[in-house]
Each structure stands twice: as C-alpha cells, then as structure tokens.
Design an enzyme around this catalytic site. Structure first.
Site, PDB file in Angstrom:
ATOM      1  N   ASP A  67      17.257  -0.236   2.646  1.00 41.46           N
ATOM      2  CA  ASP A  67      17.816  -1.269   3.517  1.00 41.46           C
ATOM      3  C   ASP A  67      19.325  -1.382   3.367  1.00 41.46           C
ATOM      4  O   ASP A  67      19.915  -0.790   2.464  1.00 41.46           O
ATOM      5  CB  ASP A  67      17.139  -2.630   3.231  1.00 41.46           C
ATOM      6  N   ASN A 135       9.921 -13.937  -3.043  1.00 42.74           N
ATOM      7  CA  ASN A 135       8.948 -14.343  -2.019  1.00 42.74           C
ATOM      8  C   ASN A 135       8.009 -13.193  -1.624  1.00 42.74           C
ATOM      9  O   ASN A 135       7.319 -13.267  -0.621  1.00 42.74           O
ATOM     10  CB  ASN A 135       9.668 -14.892  -0.777  1.00 42.74           C
ATOM     11  N   HIS A 137       8.937 -10.110  -0.805  1.00 37.17           N
ATOM     12  CA  HIS A 137       9.437  -9.102   0.143  1.00 37.17           C
ATOM     13  C   HIS A 137       9.629  -7.765  -0.548  1.00 37.17           C
ATOM     14  O   HIS A 137       9.914  -7.700  -1.749  1.00 37.17           O
ATOM     15  CB  HIS A 137      10.695  -9.569   0.895  1.00 37.17           C
ATOM     16  N   GLU A 142      10.554  -9.380   5.066  1.00 42.00           N
ATOM     17  CA  GLU A 142      10.301 -10.768   4.689  1.00 42.00           C
ATOM     18  C   GLU A 142       8.872 -11.167   5.084  1.00 42.00           C
ATOM     19  O   GLU A 142       8.248 -10.483   5.905  1.00 42.00           O
ATOM     20  CB  GLU A 142      11.311 -11.666   5.406  1.00 42.00           C
TER      21      GLU A 142
HETATM   22  C1  GLP Z   1      16.723  -7.553  -2.317  1.00 36.17           C
HETATM   23  C2  GLP Z   1      16.547  -6.146  -1.729  1.00 36.17           C
HETATM   24  C3  GLP Z   1      15.272  -5.507  -2.182  1.00 36.17           C
HETATM   25  C4  GLP Z   1      15.133  -5.764  -3.674  1.00 36.17           C
HETATM   26  C5  GLP Z   1      14.846  -7.226  -3.895  1.00 36.17           C
HETATM   27  C6  GLP Z   1      14.875  -7.650  -5.349  1.00 36.17           C
HETATM   28  O1  GLP Z   1      16.873  -8.529  -1.367  1.00 36.17           O
HETATM   29  N1  GLP Z   1      16.620  -6.073  -0.316  1.00 36.17           N
HETATM   30  O2  GLP Z   1      15.251  -4.145  -1.857  1.00 36.17           O
HETATM   31  O3  GLP Z   1      14.076  -5.021  -4.187  1.00 36.17           O
HETATM   32  O4  GLP Z   1      15.671  -8.043  -3.109  1.00 36.17           O
HETATM   33  O5  GLP Z   1      16.159  -7.673  -5.853  1.00 36.17           O
HETATM   34  P1  GLP Z   1      16.460  -7.739  -7.400  1.00 36.17           P
HETATM   35  O6  GLP Z   1      15.999  -6.458  -7.970  1.00 36.17           O
HETATM   36  O7  GLP Z   1      17.957  -7.907  -7.509  1.00 36.17           O
HETATM   37  O8  GLP Z   1      15.724  -8.904  -7.932  1.00 36.17           O
END
Ligand code: GLP
EC number: 3.5.99.6
Length: 242
Positions: A67, A135, A137, A142
């Site tokens: 993403d 959440n 995702h 989402e």
């Molecule tokens: C972000 C990214 C995801 C990631 C997730 C967790 O928003 N878009 O690809 O896996 O949230 O992030 P983190 O590893 O910093 O907790």
C-alpha cells in the site's frame, strides 16, 4: 492457519527472517510483497544482516508493496516508498527496476488496475509479508473491505489515522485515503506470513484466530488461505485460548 508464538519482538523477527531466507534460497527469483509499519522493521534488519553476511541475495527478487498513502510524493519521508528505501531497499542488492509500489498520485483507479496487471504479468506473489492494524486491517483493507477487493483507493478509518499519526508531524497531516492491494490480491499470494507484536495487537489477533470470518475483521479472511503463518509475540498472544 499456522501459529508461532515467540517470547518477544526480537525472536519474532528472527523466525520471520529465517522463513523468508529459506524461501529465497528455494527460489532466488521470487516475487515478494513487503509491508511497511513497525511490525516488520526488525525482520528487515535481519534480512539486511543476512545479505551483508552473504547468506542471501535480492539481485533477482522482484518486490511489490501492499500500500501507499494517496497524495504524498515518493520523496516525502512519510511515504511508504521512502520507508521501504530507507529501511530495506537501499541496504540490499535489489535491482531498483524490480521494485514496485502502488502509485498514490494521479489517477488512482487506473494506477490500481495497472498494479494488478503488473502483479499478474510478473507471475503473481510468491511470498506475502503482512502486519495487522489494531482494527484488524491488513494492508489498508479497513473493516468493510470485500473479499473480492482489488488494488484501489480506500478511506482510512479514524483508528488507523490515530495509530499512524506517530509517523507524521501531526494528525492533520495523515492522508485521509490510501491505495491498497485488495483482499483478493493478498489471498492470491502463494504463501503468507503475518507479523504482530505488542499488546495493542492482541484483540485483532484473537479475532483473527477465534472470531468469525467477517468483513468487520479483514484479517479473518486469511482463514480462507491454505498457507498462512502468524508469527506473534507473547504480548500479542495474550488473549488467545490454549
Ligand atoms: C498500517 C499499514 C499496514 C500495517 C499496519 C500495522 O496502517 N498500512 O500495512 O501492517 O498498519 O502497522 P504497524 O506494524 O506499524 O503496527
């Protein structure tokens, strides 16, 4: 779904990097999809060390990313393009021509369709590395994302904006939308590993393992795939039943 519970973030990163190393050694030309965020960072550090020790090479690897934020430039330190170069690509021998990220600028709908085509053209994703949002995702899919979703623009939820504001000067600077691979795109990968550490992820991990398969928890759709490994630490495993 296979579950590996490790003591802490460091051992999670070691196990994850060892799995990735094994896959690369089996197929030196594989297509890997990388995730951004804090979860895979230590794993990436281990991969860099493995590259420096000449245990693995990324010379013939093609990379994709899950993403990207919409409307910020590649040079912006908050972009996922910048994050990946800073934390992995600039430190390994991957060919810049083989690096692919979704484009969050211009015609997003068209960019999404082209990204999907490119993945198919390159032969699909062999190994997918995922994190998970609080959440539930995955990538930026989402809650409410459809099982058949493809790379597209997604509106970020308040909780995601709140969680991701630490990477920006302030909350107002967090983009309101992102371009993200869809759930169908993710589930087409041959092998998936998901890395989650810390107590903030414990509810999302519980829901993914013990909860129902529902659009309310996008990660729950991983139960439909036949080769998913969750690598989590004890804090993220806190709510799990035996
Ligand atoms: C972000 C990214 C995801 C990631 C997730 C967790 O928003 N878009 O690809 O896996 O949230 O992030 P983190 O590893 O910093 O907790």
């Amino acid at each position: 779904m296979k579950l590996i519970i490790e003591k802490n973030e460091d051992s999670v990163a070691q196990v994850a990097a060892d799995i990735i190393k094994k896959e690369i050694l089996n197929n030196k030309k594989m297509n890997i999809c990388f995730a951004t965020g804090n979860s895979p960072l230590k794993t990436y550090n281990n991969l860099i060390k493995m590259y420096e020790n000449k245990e693995i090479s990324f010379k013939n690897i093609t990379s994709f990313n899950l993403d990207e934020y919409v409307g910020i430039s590649k040079e912006n330190p908050c972009s996922y393009h910048y994050f990946m170069h800073q934390n992995l690509f600039n430190k390994i021998d991957i060919n810049p021509k083989n690096i692919n990220l979704p484009n969050g600028n211009g015609d997003i709908k068209k960019n999404g369709q082209e990204y999907e085509k490119l993945i198919v053209q390159k032969g699909g994703i062999d190994l997918m590395i995922l994190g998970i949002g609080v959440n539930g995702h995955i990538a930026f899919n989402e809650p409410g994302s459809k099982l058949e979703s493809r790379t597209r623009e997604i509106e970020l939820t308040e909780s995601t904006i709140e969680a991701n504001k630490i990477y920006f000067k302030n909350k107002d600077e967090v983009p309101k939308t992102a371009i993200s691979m869809g759930l169908a795109t993710i589930l087409e990968a041959k092998k998936i590993i998901l890395i989650a550490t810390g107590q903030s992820k414990s509810q999302a991990i519980f829901n993914t393992i013990h909860g129902e398969i529902t659009e309310k928890n996008p990660a729950s759709f991983l139960n439909k795939h036949n080769d998913v490994t969750l690598i989590i630490d004890e804090k993220a495993a806190k709510l799990l039943k035996n």
